[in-house]
Design an enzyme around this catalytic site. Structure first.
Site, PDB file in Angstrom:
ATOM      1  N   HIS A 447       0.860  -1.181   0.000  1.00 50.00           N
ATOM      2  CA  HIS A 447       0.000   0.000   0.000  1.00 50.00           C
ATOM      3  C   HIS A 447       0.896   1.230   0.000  1.00 50.00           C
ATOM      4  O   HIS A 447       2.056   1.165   0.402  1.00 50.00           O
ATOM      5  CB  HIS A 447      -0.985   0.014   1.177  1.00 50.00           C
ATOM      6  CG  HIS A 447      -0.393  -0.276   2.520  1.00 50.00           C
ATOM      7  ND1 HIS A 447       0.220   0.685   3.307  1.00 50.00           N
ATOM      8  CD2 HIS A 447      -0.332  -1.418   3.238  1.00 50.00           C
ATOM      9  CE1 HIS A 447       0.624   0.147   4.441  1.00 50.00           C
ATOM     10  NE2 HIS A 447       0.307  -1.137   4.429  1.00 50.00           N
ATOM     11  N   HIS A 454       1.175   2.880  10.775  1.00 47.37           N
ATOM     12  CA  HIS A 454       1.667   2.805  12.151  1.00 47.37           C
ATOM     13  C   HIS A 454       1.672   4.184  12.812  1.00 47.37           C
ATOM     14  O   HIS A 454       1.418   4.319  14.010  1.00 47.37           O
ATOM     15  CB  HIS A 454       3.084   2.225  12.175  1.00 47.37           C
ATOM     16  CG  HIS A 454       3.141   0.726  12.232  1.00 47.37           C
ATOM     17  ND1 HIS A 454       2.898  -0.070  11.137  1.00 47.37           N
ATOM     18  CD2 HIS A 454       3.426  -0.123  13.257  1.00 47.37           C
ATOM     19  CE1 HIS A 454       3.027  -1.346  11.481  1.00 47.37           C
ATOM     20  NE2 HIS A 454       3.340  -1.409  12.769  1.00 47.37           N
TER      21      HIS A 454
END
Length: 568
Positions: A447, A454
């Protein structure tokens, strides 16, 4: 520049009636957005607290058990929240212009699609990819060609709707640094050095020759936005975050070392990590195969479990963690400190609640629920930006562009700061090419890079934790891992606070992905700010659901150092 007004979803177009009986914008109108200034910029909070979090004037809420009044009160709270968010502007989602600038798509994410031998994506396949991102239609996504066995990771995740807090499309994110910019060059030099020094113990940063070389190289950059002392990168600021507390104490947050109270068990934070020198995608054939979506050929092995002691350890922890794991752990650790670690605004710390204890509200279940909820909402906001707006390439791809440029396979407009850097020369000396040595066999996930998932999770979850806990609370019995991670030693360098170590945890989890080679610094830093916006809007709705008298609201310190208050 791409504007979301061109990315509407025709199947959702139409005029709807809102819960007040007024005509509301269709989704098409909703996505047209507003071109005004965004609430939060790259430097932090850019509007006043009152503008950001002021709730509507609320009617008095009846908390009695009467079914009719209870039903009306519940509806009123939901109505007020929905109408508040409906009235807020959607910022213009501007890009850096690279997608339009380069017909060869040199600056765009394209992993798993067909690629030529330079690692550039097939134009027809990429056009289908962009069309699918614009429509959000599952059939369009199924039409995007695969170059191998790799699959795109949840490209429709950014089109989900949110039922609490702001919609994922309403948050601001600045354009990513452009392919040819000095900022991107400086970030690539940092990522090169993070790869080259993965095996240097954090405790040896002050004496290691490679660390000193990294510091000197980054100080020669035209535009590097990492933390500095004065105007210089130092061994004490290297690879750290930019928020309050990041430069205090050990590199690793206490919440990645401390034992975790886990129901009837105690979790000791030792983890299996790969041995020194185990890097991947260091040959061109391996690199190109991964870009095309081929199965990785590298194999990862593991040594004895130990405490996190260097960049490779941290990278592997971030390879295996589940979404909000670090923040769930932090919440459990802080809850174990007792009532003094709760935020001073928590009503159950007041004398008026001497015969009651926090639990369902303001206690563990409430906090843990919001941490998980904020993390997933942060992912939705990140996934919208990744797929529908920026589609930024990963550092591993930029390393291939550098290699092909320097070796003469093709000329790219890469800023000379990285081409002439000591980092690029050191990578070539180690591997015979300019590819970025990756910590994982598969390299980066499938992606786009900007922002880091995160990081948005980190920004959102950290903000929730700072709202519920006392940022000034001093962490008892602080520790530091020794050089080989075999033991924790007492940390004697001064007091460490919950707020500072939560900010550091956010930086560790965001920028530790850079150490793995899968993200840029701006993916992490700007992702934190995006996640902070998500949590602020979530708290803005959540604060209206409490019935305890005397609750003044949530107060915490933003990543930009400002005091934010969200009053009921």
């Amino acid at each position: 520049m791409q504007n979301l007004e061109n990315n509407d979803l025709p199947r959702l177009a139409g005029v709807d009636e809102d819960i007040d009986g007024q005509l509301s914008l269709s989704r098409r109108g909703f996505l047209r957005g507003i071109s005004g200034a965004a609430a939060l910029g790259a430097a932090g909070v850019a509007v006043t607290t009152a503008e950001l979090v002021a709730p509507d004037a609320a009617e008095a809420i009846d908390v009695s058990g009467n079914p009719g009044t209870r039903r009306s009160a519940a509806a009123q709270i939901r109505r007020d929240a929905a109408n508040y968010h409906r009235r807020q502007d959607i910022p213009e989602h501007a890009t850096n212009g690279d997608e339009e600038r380069y017909s060869d798509l040199r600056a765009q994410y394209s992993k798993t699609m067909p690629h030529n031998d330079l690692g550039e994506p097939d134009k027809a396949a990429y056009d289908l990819f962009v069309a699918a991102a614009a429509s959000g239609d599952s059939a369009d996504w199924r039409a995007v060609p695969q170059g191998g066995v790799g699959r795109q990771v949840s490209p429709q995740g950014g089109t989900m709707f949110d039922l609490e807090g702001a919609d994922s499309h309403r948050h601001y994110l600045r354009p990513a640094p452009s392919f040819r910019s000095a900022e991107e060059a400086g970030e690539m030099v940092e990522v090169y050095w993070q790869a080259l020094t993965r095996d240097v113990p954090f405790t040896e940063y002050g004496s290691n020759a490679s660390i000193a070389a990294a510091v000197a190289d980054l100080n020669s950059m035209t535009d590097f936005n990492g933390p500095k002392v004065g105007s210089n990168v130092t061994t004490g600021t290297l690879f750290r975050g930019n928020t309050p507390g990041d430069l205090t104490g050990p590199y690793i947050s206490q919440f990645l070392w401390a034992n975790i109270p886990y129901g009837p068990h105690t979790v000791v934070q030792t983890y299996r990590t790969p041995p020194a020198g185990q890097d991947h995608m260091t040959t061109y054939a391996e690199w190109l195969n991964v870009q095309r979506g081929g199965a990785p050929t590298g194999v990862q092995t593991f040594g004895t479990a130990r405490y996190l002691a260097n960049g490779r350890d941290l990278s592997e922890w971030l390879h295996r963690d589940f979404t909000y794991q670090g923040f769930l752990n932090a919440a459990l650790i802080i809850l174990g400190y007792g009532g003094g670690a709760l935020d001073p605004n928590n009503p159950y710390r007041s004398t008026g609640f001497a015969n009651q204890a926090a639990f369902v509200s303001f206690g563990g279940p409430d906090i843990l629920d919001l941490v998980a909820k904020a993390g997933n909402a942060g992912l939705r906001a990140a996934w919208f930006q990744k797929w529908r707006v920026h589609r930024r390439l990963r550092p591993e791809v930029f390393g291939g562009r550098i290699h092909n440029h320097i070796t003469g396979a093709k000329s790219y407009d890469i800023h000379p700061d990285v081409l002439n850097s000591d980092a690029a020369a050191a990578v070539f000396s180690a591997h015979g090419n300019y590819l970025l040595p990756m910590a994982f066999p598969e390299g980066s996930p499938a992606h786009p890079a900007y922002p880091a998932g995160h990081a948005t999770i980190s920004g959102a979850c950290t903000t929730i934790l700072k709202a519920f806990f006392n940022e000034a609370f001093v962490i008892p019995s602080a520790v530091e891992a020794n050089a080989d991670g075999s033991a924790l030693n007492p940390y004697t360098g001064g007091s460490l606070t919950v707020g500072g170590e939560l900010n550091k945890l956010a930086a560790n989890i965001s920028l530790g992905r850079d150490t793995a080679g899968v993200h840029w610094r701006s993916d992490g830093i700007d992702g934190l700010l995006l996640g902070e916006q998500v949590a602020i809007n979530l708290l803005r709705d959540h604060v209206t659901t409490y019935t305890e008298s005397g609750f003044a609201g949530f107060t915490f310190t933003s990543f930009g150092g400002q005091t934010i208050t969200i009053a009921p």
